[in-house]
Write a protein that holds these residues in place. Structure first.
Motif, PDB file in Angstrom:
ATOM      1  N   VAL A   1       0.851  -1.184   0.000  1.00  0.00           N
ATOM      2  CA  VAL A   1       0.000   0.000   0.000  1.00  0.00           C
ATOM      3  C   VAL A   1       0.892   1.239   0.000  1.00  0.00           C
ATOM      4  CG1 VAL A   1      -1.748   1.281   1.273  1.00  0.00           C
ATOM      5  CG2 VAL A   1      -1.800  -1.215   1.248  1.00  0.00           C
ATOM      6  N   LEU A   2       0.559   2.170  -0.885  1.00  0.00           N
ATOM      7  CA  LEU A   2       1.291   3.441  -0.937  1.00  0.00           C
ATOM      8  C   LEU A   2       0.419   4.518  -0.314  1.00  0.00           C
ATOM      9  CD1 LEU A   2       3.793   5.007  -2.174  1.00  0.00           C
ATOM     10  CD2 LEU A   2       2.267   5.545  -4.058  1.00  0.00           C
ATOM     11  N   ALA A   3       0.974   5.267   0.606  1.00  0.00           N
ATOM     12  CA  ALA A   3       0.177   6.309   1.245  1.00  0.00           C
ATOM     13  C   ALA A   3       0.987   7.581   1.385  1.00  0.00           C
ATOM     14  CB  ALA A   3      -0.295   5.836   2.620  1.00  0.00           C
ATOM     15  N   GLY A   4       0.311   8.696   1.235  1.00  0.00           N
ATOM     16  CA  GLY A   4       0.921   9.997   1.470  1.00  0.00           C
ATOM     17  C   GLY A   4       0.190  10.675   2.613  1.00  0.00           C
ATOM     18  N   HIS A   5       0.938  11.206   3.555  1.00  0.00           N
ATOM     19  CA  HIS A   5       0.334  11.849   4.716  1.00  0.00           C
ATOM     20  C   HIS A   5       0.750  13.306   4.784  1.00  0.00           C
ATOM     21  CE1 HIS A   5      -1.034   8.031   6.321  1.00  0.00           C
ATOM     22  NE2 HIS A   5       0.135   7.539   6.001  1.00  0.00           N
ATOM     23  N   ASP A   6      -0.213  14.183   4.616  1.00  0.00           N
ATOM     24  CA  ASP A   6       0.014  15.603   4.834  1.00  0.00           C
ATOM     25  C   ASP A   6       1.223  16.114   4.039  1.00  0.00           C
ATOM     26  OD1 ASP A   6      -0.735  17.995   5.898  1.00  0.00           O
ATOM     27  OD2 ASP A   6       0.541  17.803   7.673  1.00  0.00           O
ATOM     28  N   LEU A   7       1.302  15.704   2.789  1.00  0.00           N
ATOM     29  CA  LEU A   7       2.480  16.036   1.982  1.00  0.00           C
ATOM     30  C   LEU A   7       2.467  17.502   1.561  1.00  0.00           C
ATOM     31  CD1 LEU A   7       2.762  12.990  -0.415  1.00  0.00           C
ATOM     32  CD2 LEU A   7       4.298  13.614   1.436  1.00  0.00           C
ATOM     33  N   ALA A   8       3.642  18.102   1.616  1.00  0.00           N
ATOM     34  CA  ALA A   8       3.806  19.433   1.063  1.00  0.00           C
ATOM     35  C   ALA A   8       5.056  19.440   0.213  1.00  0.00           C
ATOM     36  CB  ALA A   8       3.923  20.474   2.179  1.00  0.00           C
ATOM     37  N   CYS A   9       5.026  20.244  -0.820  1.00  0.00           N
ATOM     38  CA  CYS A   9       6.154  20.280  -1.751  1.00  0.00           C
ATOM     39  C   CYS A   9       6.522  21.723  -2.020  1.00  0.00           C
ATOM     40  CB  CYS A   9       5.755  19.592  -3.054  1.00  0.00           C
ATOM     41  SG  CYS A   9       6.916  19.841  -4.372  1.00  0.00           S
ATOM     42  N   ARG A  10       7.817  21.974  -2.065  1.00  0.00           N
ATOM     43  CA  ARG A  10       8.306  23.307  -2.315  1.00  0.00           C
ATOM     44  C   ARG A  10       9.146  23.293  -3.575  1.00  0.00           C
ATOM     45  NH1 ARG A  10      12.507  26.062   1.684  1.00  0.00           N
ATOM     46  NH2 ARG A  10      13.851  24.947   0.250  1.00  0.00           N
ATOM     47  N   ARG A  11       8.954  24.277  -4.415  1.00  0.00           N
ATOM     48  CA  ARG A  11       9.821  24.424  -5.588  1.00  0.00           C
ATOM     49  C   ARG A  11      10.457  25.801  -5.485  1.00  0.00           C
ATOM     50  NH1 ARG A  11       6.369  24.842  -9.816  1.00  0.00           N
ATOM     51  NH2 ARG A  11       5.528  22.754  -9.656  1.00  0.00           N
ATOM     52  N   GLY A  12      11.775  25.857  -5.404  1.00  0.00           N
ATOM     53  CA  GLY A  12      12.431  27.129  -5.129  1.00  0.00           C
ATOM     54  C   GLY A  12      11.954  27.602  -3.769  1.00  0.00           C
TER      55      GLY A  12
ATOM     56  N   ILE B   1       5.760   9.893   3.180  1.00  0.00           N
ATOM     57  CA  ILE B   1       5.299   8.898   2.210  1.00  0.00           C
ATOM     58  C   ILE B   1       5.542   7.534   2.830  1.00  0.00           C
ATOM     59  CG2 ILE B   1       5.722   7.899  -0.060  1.00  0.00           C
ATOM     60  CD1 ILE B   1       6.705  10.794  -0.822  1.00  0.00           C
ATOM     61  N   ARG B   2       4.540   6.666   2.759  1.00  0.00           N
ATOM     62  CA  ARG B   2       4.704   5.344   3.366  1.00  0.00           C
ATOM     63  C   ARG B   2       4.443   4.272   2.332  1.00  0.00           C
ATOM     64  NH1 ARG B   2       2.620   7.674   8.345  1.00  0.00           N
ATOM     65  NH2 ARG B   2       4.442   7.820   9.692  1.00  0.00           N
ATOM     66  N   TRP B   3       5.283   3.258   2.374  1.00  0.00           N
ATOM     67  CA  TRP B   3       5.121   2.081   1.521  1.00  0.00           C
ATOM     68  C   TRP B   3       4.939   0.922   2.480  1.00  0.00           C
ATOM     69  CZ3 TRP B   3       4.154   0.772  -3.291  1.00  0.00           C
ATOM     70  CH2 TRP B   3       4.549  -0.474  -3.793  1.00  0.00           C
ATOM     71  N   ASN B   4       3.726   0.382   2.516  1.00  0.00           N
ATOM     72  CA  ASN B   4       3.395  -0.668   3.481  1.00  0.00           C
ATOM     73  C   ASN B   4       3.666  -0.233   4.912  1.00  0.00           C
ATOM     74  OD1 ASN B   4       2.191  -2.743   2.225  1.00  0.00           O
ATOM     75  ND2 ASN B   4       4.088  -3.814   1.726  1.00  0.00           N
ATOM     76  N   GLY B   5       3.377   1.026   5.187  1.00  0.00           N
ATOM     77  CA  GLY B   5       3.542   1.517   6.539  1.00  0.00           C
ATOM     78  C   GLY B   5       4.947   1.973   6.870  1.00  0.00           C
ATOM     79  N   GLU B   6       5.902   1.643   6.020  1.00  0.00           N
ATOM     80  CA  GLU B   6       7.283   2.040   6.297  1.00  0.00           C
ATOM     81  C   GLU B   6       7.533   3.421   5.703  1.00  0.00           C
ATOM     82  OE1 GLU B   6      11.616  -0.068   5.937  1.00  0.00           O
ATOM     83  OE2 GLU B   6       9.882  -1.191   5.247  1.00  0.00           O
ATOM     84  N   ALA B   7       8.182   4.275   6.491  1.00  0.00           N
ATOM     85  CA  ALA B   7       8.354   5.660   6.057  1.00  0.00           C
ATOM     86  C   ALA B   7       9.534   5.781   5.095  1.00  0.00           C
ATOM     87  CB  ALA B   7       8.567   6.557   7.267  1.00  0.00           C
ATOM     88  N   LEU B   8       9.275   6.496   4.009  1.00  0.00           N
ATOM     89  CA  LEU B   8      10.318   6.682   2.994  1.00  0.00           C
ATOM     90  C   LEU B   8      11.463   7.535   3.525  1.00  0.00           C
ATOM     91  CD1 LEU B   8      10.955   6.156  -0.028  1.00  0.00           C
ATOM     92  CD2 LEU B   8       9.801   8.281  -0.549  1.00  0.00           C
ATOM     93  N   SER B   9      11.136   8.468   4.439  1.00  0.00           N
ATOM     94  CA  SER B   9      12.190   9.351   4.940  1.00  0.00           C
ATOM     95  C   SER B   9      13.198   8.572   5.792  1.00  0.00           C
ATOM     96  CB  SER B   9      11.580  10.477   5.771  1.00  0.00           C
ATOM     97  OG  SER B   9      10.866   9.932   6.865  1.00  0.00           O
ATOM     98  N   ARG B  10      12.745   7.461   6.391  1.00  0.00           N
ATOM     99  CA  ARG B  10      13.654   6.659   7.206  1.00  0.00           C
ATOM    100  C   ARG B  10      14.602   5.853   6.330  1.00  0.00           C
ATOM    101  NH1 ARG B  10      11.103   5.226  12.104  1.00  0.00           N
ATOM    102  NH2 ARG B  10      10.711   7.176  13.217  1.00  0.00           N
TER     103      ARG B  10
END
Lengths: 262, 274, 222
Positions: free
Chosen positions: B53-64, B110-119
């Motif tokens: 399962v792919l999940a996004g939680h409260d994502l924000a993105c900045r460009r410049g 961002i989580r893939w099967n509950g595991e955090a991508l940032s980790r």
């Protein structure tokens, strides 16, 4: 580390240090220069031209010191991703470049009476010249990126690569001069300094160091203020559209908000 | 249509003709090497991809220095495609790059099967096929050489790369173009070659940036068909698109996540007081 | 993983010799740059023999520089870099594969040709093997360190001149030990010491270079 990394706190701390540092800097320069230029004896061989040393040696030392500060800032940029470190790196580089330039200029001026030439490929002078190029590259990286945080990280990587290379460059240049100029006037361990010349030299070193603190804190404050203005949308970043400019109301707020922030 | 491919999925663009059905059996020869199917069983009955399962939680993105979107939440189950809509500059491509792990989100997780991508930044590295706006193809090489490089580079030894490659060529109708150098192809043909890369290694998550641009009607249908099969196998897909695609799964209009005009440009530690 | 490393390296070598690849140009540049020196300093064989080591090394440095700006830029522009980053190979190893390909395709031919140019510059025959060996051991450092600068400037428009400014100062130790090895042949200093340092530099940058470059590429891809 993290306590210190809060910009508002940093600015308050800087404001407390700055008056003291400025006073100290002024006093040290006054006594140091008086002692160095008037009280201290002239060299029996070099005459009064030895007094260039009191500017040259501290500048050369500061050139190295600034590079280390820059590398430390780069390290914190990469590890902690803190904007304060980005600002520090950008703040210190031009100071380092100026000290390096001063060291080269005074070295060249000192070289003329000593060696009879404006430039000699002496190990230490050559190392400082390479350091000068490294500073130029670092500043060029800052100028090459539109995105500030990317520029900061690219510059940080370069600073770290540079700081790892510095000892290698220094060693190789020493190696190279011993290979090519075994009978150089300027020995590898440098000329001996008479004890009577030491106090003014130390005073000047301290004066340069406090001068660095003053300029560095000023530049840090200016950098942080510019960052805040940009974040608030007042200072148009290169890519910003015209229609996204602030309105009148926003502009009025800005002055007070920036003041509070600082 | 092939009855097996529709299991659990509503409908994949109606335009698939008979020849595509024939192609598919070849295509699956490659896909099916992962869990060896029981002899004679319909290949579509099994799910080659493990449940993810792919999940996004409260994502924000900045460009410049500009905040592009914020407060974005979504969950994507196996077999679902997330269609991203929104005007130019609303952050569709940026979101795809975040999901690929190519750039970090400004905030959120961002989580893939509950595991955090940032980790674990490399978490999605071998789970993702990213087909961006740039095609990842070399002008000087022929179509075949281009595909062969990716096939061999991405191949992990566990799959029959030859069969995967054959399937990829078949599914995108590249048989007649193989020997032609890329610089001699039209933009639609190039796009097909770059999409063929998706099939060269079986990876559960497809991230597609404007996959249908430059494709003719027939090949758009083929692509939809391809996506449908990918989803039917338990795959996931995120697509940035301007077209309304008939795929199962949620859709997101990024325009709704743009920051309000007066919002502070970004919450940086600079604003923290202490 | 080793397979992917090798495949990527072979692709890069192949592309260097394809249409639009720079390998041929770099070799031609090396030859032309070296042959300019006799015009600059005069055809006196004693002078040429004296500076031959330095000339060949500096020409190799500049040739490496010439080809560095496309090292990652082509892959960055056409999206290949994104796909490579999502492949089975960790990014530092992608960098190492590409840097090694750069060395094998661009610099190794120069190393092989260098004894020939050494002869043309009247370098003593006994110095030729040392010249060859020094270039062989030392030039990988040029590719590996150059990769850092190429990575830092990959997203920068007109990054070529910037690469030169970033990387040439860092090339100085390699140049010193490389030329030192050739100059040491006449007996004043130790050839092997210089060669050891050269090898040390290459090995060190084989570790440091890919790590720094991977960081640079990651921020370019953001």
């Amino acid at each position: 580390m993290h306590w210190f990394a809060n910009p508002a706190r940093f600015v308050r701390l800087a404001d407390r240090i700055l008056p003291v540092a400025m006073l100290l800097c002024f006093g040290l320069f006054a006594t140091g220069l008086y002692w160095a230029l008037i009280l201290s004896p002239a060299d029996y061989q070099q005459g009064s031209s030895v007094r260039i040393m009191y500017v040259h040696v501290p500048s050369a030392y500061m050139a190295m010191f600034c590079y280390l500060v820059m590398a430390a800032a780069g390290f914190s940029t990469l590890v902690w991703r803190h904007p304060l470190a980005d600002v520090a790196g950008k703040a210190v580089a031009p100071i380092g470049l100026a000290f390096t330039g001063l060291a080269l200029a005074t070295g060249s001026l000192w070289g003329k009476p000593m060696w009879g030439a404006w430039w000699v490929w002496d190990a230490r002078l050559t190392s400082v010249l390479v350091l000068f190029f490294l500073y130029l590259g670092y500043l060029a990286i800052w100028g090459a990126f539109d995105d500030r945080s990317k520029a900061a990280r690219a510059a940080a990587i370069l600073a770290l690569v540079g700081v790892i290379n510095l000892p290698i460059i220094k060693f190789s240049v020493d190696w190279w001069t011993t290979l090519h100029q075994p009978a150089s006037l300027f020995r590898a361990d440098g000329p001996r300094i008479d004890p009577s010349m030491r106090p003014p030299l130390y005073l000047m070193l301290a004066a340069f160091q406090t001068y660095f603190v003053v300029i560095f804190l000023w530049r840090m404050k200016a950098g942080l203020a510019a960052l805040k203005l940009q974040a608030l949308g007042a200072m148009p970043s290169p890519k910003q559209n015209h229609e996204q400019r602030h309105d009148q109301h926003h502009e009025q707020n800005l002055a007070t908000r920036t003041e509070e922030a600082l | 249509m092939d009855p097996g491919s529709g299991a659990g999925v509503t409908k994949f663009g109606g335009g698939a003709d008979k020849s595509l059905g024939a192609d598919r059996s070849i295509a699956y020869a490659g896909f099916m090497t992962m869990p060896k199917p029981a002899n004679g069983a319909a290949p579509h009955a099994t799910q080659p991809f493990p449940h993810a399962v792919l999940a996004g939680h409260d994502l924000a993105c900045r460009r410049g220095d500009q905040l592009v979107f914020h407060g974005l939440n979504f969950t994507l189950e196996p077999g679902e495609a997330l269609c991203l809509y929104g005007p130019n500059g609303s952050g569709k491509t940026s979101l795809l790059r975040l999901l690929a792990g190519l750039s970090p989100p400004f905030s959120g997780e961002i989580r893939w099967n509950g595991e955090a991508l940032s980790r674990t930044p490399a978490l999605l590295r071998e789970q993702v096929m990213f087909a961006g706006f740039s095609l990842a193809l070399k002008e000087a090489l022929s179509v075949y050489e281009n595909l062969q490089f990716w096939s061999r580079f991405l191949g992990d030894g566990g799959h029959d790369q030859k069969a995967l490659m054959e399937a990829a060529i078949n599914r995108l109708g590249l048989e007649d173009l193989l020997a032609i150098p890329l610089h001699a192809l039209s933009s639609g043909q190039r796009k097909r070659v770059s999409l063929a890369r998706l099939l060269l290694a079986p990876r559960p998550l497809w991230l597609l940036d404007e996959p249908t641009t430059a494709l003719d009607r027939d090949h758009q249908a083929r692509l939809i068909d391809l996506l449908g099969d990918h989803l039917a196998q338990g795959g996931l897909a995120v697509l940035a698109t301007h077209q309304s695609l008939d795929l199962p799964g949620p859709r997101l209009d990024l325009d709704g996540y743009a920051p309000a005009f007066d919002a502070p440009a970004f919450q940086s530690p600079l604003f923290e007081d202490g | 993983m080793l397979r992917a490393f090798f495949i990527l390296m072979m692709r890069d070598i192949g592309l260097s010799y394809k249409q639009g690849g720079a390998a041929g140009l770099v070799i031609a540049f090396y030859a032309v740059a070296i042959s300019l020196f006799p015009f600059g300093v005069g055809p006196d064989s004693a002078i040429l023999a004296r500076i031959a080591g330095g000339v060949l090394w500096i020409a190799a440095l500049l040739s490496a520089l010439l080809s560095l700006d496309r090292l990652f830029q082509a892959d960055y522009e056409d999206g290949t870099l994104d796909a490579l980053a999502l492949g089975p190979l960790p990014l530092p190893l992608v960098v190492l594969a590409k840097a090694l390909a750069h060395w094998l395709a661009m610099l190794l031919p120069l190393v092989i040709l260098s004894p020939l140019f050494g002869l043309m510059l009247h370098l003593e025959a006994q110095a030729l093997p040392t010249l060859f060996l020094a270039l062989l051991i030392g030039t990988p450092a040029l590719s590996l360190l150059g990769a850092v600068a190429a990575g830092l400037t990959v997203a920068v428009r007109r990054g070529g001149a910037l690469i030169a400014l970033l990387v040439l100062p860092l090339y100085i130790p390699t140049l010193i030990f490389g030329v030192g090895a050739v100059d040491a042949v006449d007996g004043l200093a130790s050839v092997s010491a210089n060669l050891n340092f050269l090898g040390g530099l290459s090995l060190m940058f084989a570790v440091l270079g890919p790590l720094a470059t991977a960081g640079a590429l990651r921020l370019a891809m953001e």
